[in-house]
Design an enzyme around this catalytic site. Structure first.
Site, PDB file in Angstrom:
ATOM      1  N   CYS A 119       0.834  -1.205   0.000  1.00  0.00           N
ATOM      2  CA  CYS A 119       0.000   0.000   0.000  1.00  0.00           C
ATOM      3  C   CYS A 119       0.867   1.255   0.000  1.00  0.00           C
ATOM      4  O   CYS A 119       0.628   2.194  -0.752  1.00  0.00           O
ATOM      5  CB  CYS A 119      -0.925  -0.011   1.223  1.00  0.00           C
ATOM      6  SG  CYS A 119      -2.126   1.333   1.235  1.00  0.00           S
ATOM      7  N   CYS A 205      -3.300   4.749   9.544  1.00  0.00           N
ATOM      8  CA  CYS A 205      -2.022   4.172   9.973  1.00  0.00           C
ATOM      9  C   CYS A 205      -1.306   5.003  11.030  1.00  0.00           C
ATOM     10  O   CYS A 205      -0.141   4.734  11.344  1.00  0.00           O
ATOM     11  CB  CYS A 205      -1.100   4.004   8.766  1.00  0.00           C
ATOM     12  SG  CYS A 205      -1.782   2.958   7.469  1.00  0.00           S
ATOM     13  N   CYS A 230       8.266   3.595   5.397  1.00  0.00           N
ATOM     14  CA  CYS A 230       7.303   3.320   4.320  1.00  0.00           C
ATOM     15  C   CYS A 230       7.967   3.111   2.980  1.00  0.00           C
ATOM     16  O   CYS A 230       7.294   2.792   2.002  1.00  0.00           O
ATOM     17  CB  CYS A 230       6.307   4.484   4.216  1.00  0.00           C
ATOM     18  SG  CYS A 230       7.068   6.066   3.835  1.00  0.00           S
TER      19      CYS A 230
END
Length: 235
Positions: A119, A205, A230
């Site tokens: 994602c 998140c 990330c």
């Protein structure tokens, strides 16, 4: 001179300069090839103020993942209104987002580290690479004390994955240094910071950090020992 050597050259040659002097030098030396990415957190707002207040010809962009907090959009708006300067938004590819949701649903990132990184890659890494394309200097708001992964960083670094020199002007700043600058200079900031949100990313998140927790504890809080990154700042 390769990218690594250029970064080391800048670390040596610009060492005695102030942040403002370094930005001015870089803006002139890398005209049209220098970019700053903001997520509208405390650190990024400091750098935005530096760039816009001094009219440096540095592109300012943001990555809109489609999952940001309403408060983040509000500081986006207030920043544009204050400085009367454009901040360009880069979005993830619609077809890949649509495919991800169709196959795995809207909350697949909770199910596994692999899904979460998938994602992040679609919503952040792909648009970042598009934004960085053609640039030679990438300014970031990273600070060494933000996580263990960043403690050994240098002010100028060669980012092999993105093939670009990364400049971290606030590397040695403390969180208190950043807060003090923001408040003394009346810089717009995300009000979530006042509610315990230290590092602010996508809404599903990110949570507030509890007393005594690590700086990055509020990001992907359901994960253990994942590195809490990330993919944007992997060397």
């Amino acid at each position: 001179m390769n990218g690594f050597d250029k970064a080391e050259f800048l670390n040596t040659e610009l060492h005695q300069m102030s942040v403002i002097e370094k930005m001015r030098y870089l803006a002139e030396a890398y005209t049209e090839k220098i970019i700053f990415t903001t997520s509208f957190g405390y650190e990024d707002q400091v750098i935005t103020d530096y760039i816009f207040s001094h009219n440096f010809p540095i592109k300012v962009i943001t990555l809109d993942t489609g999952r940001l907090f309403e408060e983040t959009y509000k500081v986006y708006r207030s920043t544009v209104e204050k400085y009367k300067k454009p901040i360009k938004a880069y979005f993830p590819p619609a077809d890949k987002v649509e495919e991800l949701l169709e196959k795995k649903g809207p909350f697949s990132f909770y199910e596994s580290l692999e899904n979460r990184k998938e994602c992040c890659f679609i919503r952040k890494v792909i648009p970042l690479k598009r934004a960085l394309n053609g640039n030679e200097i990438w300014i970031t708001g990273l600070r060494a004390s933000q996580s263990d992964n960043r403690s050994d960083m240098k002010e100028f670094e060669w980012d092999e994955g993105n093939q670009i020199i990364k400049y971290n002007p606030l590397l040695e700043w403390s969180l208190e240094d950043v807060k003090e600058y923001v408040h003394e200079n009346h810089v717009p900031y995300n009000v979530l910071h006042d509610k315990g949100f230290v590092s602010i990313g996508c809404a599903p998140c990110t949570r507030a950090v509890r007393p005594g927790e690590n700086f990055r504890a509020g990001r992907w809080w359901w994960e253990q020992n994942s590195g809490k990154e990330c993919g944007l700042h992997e060397k």
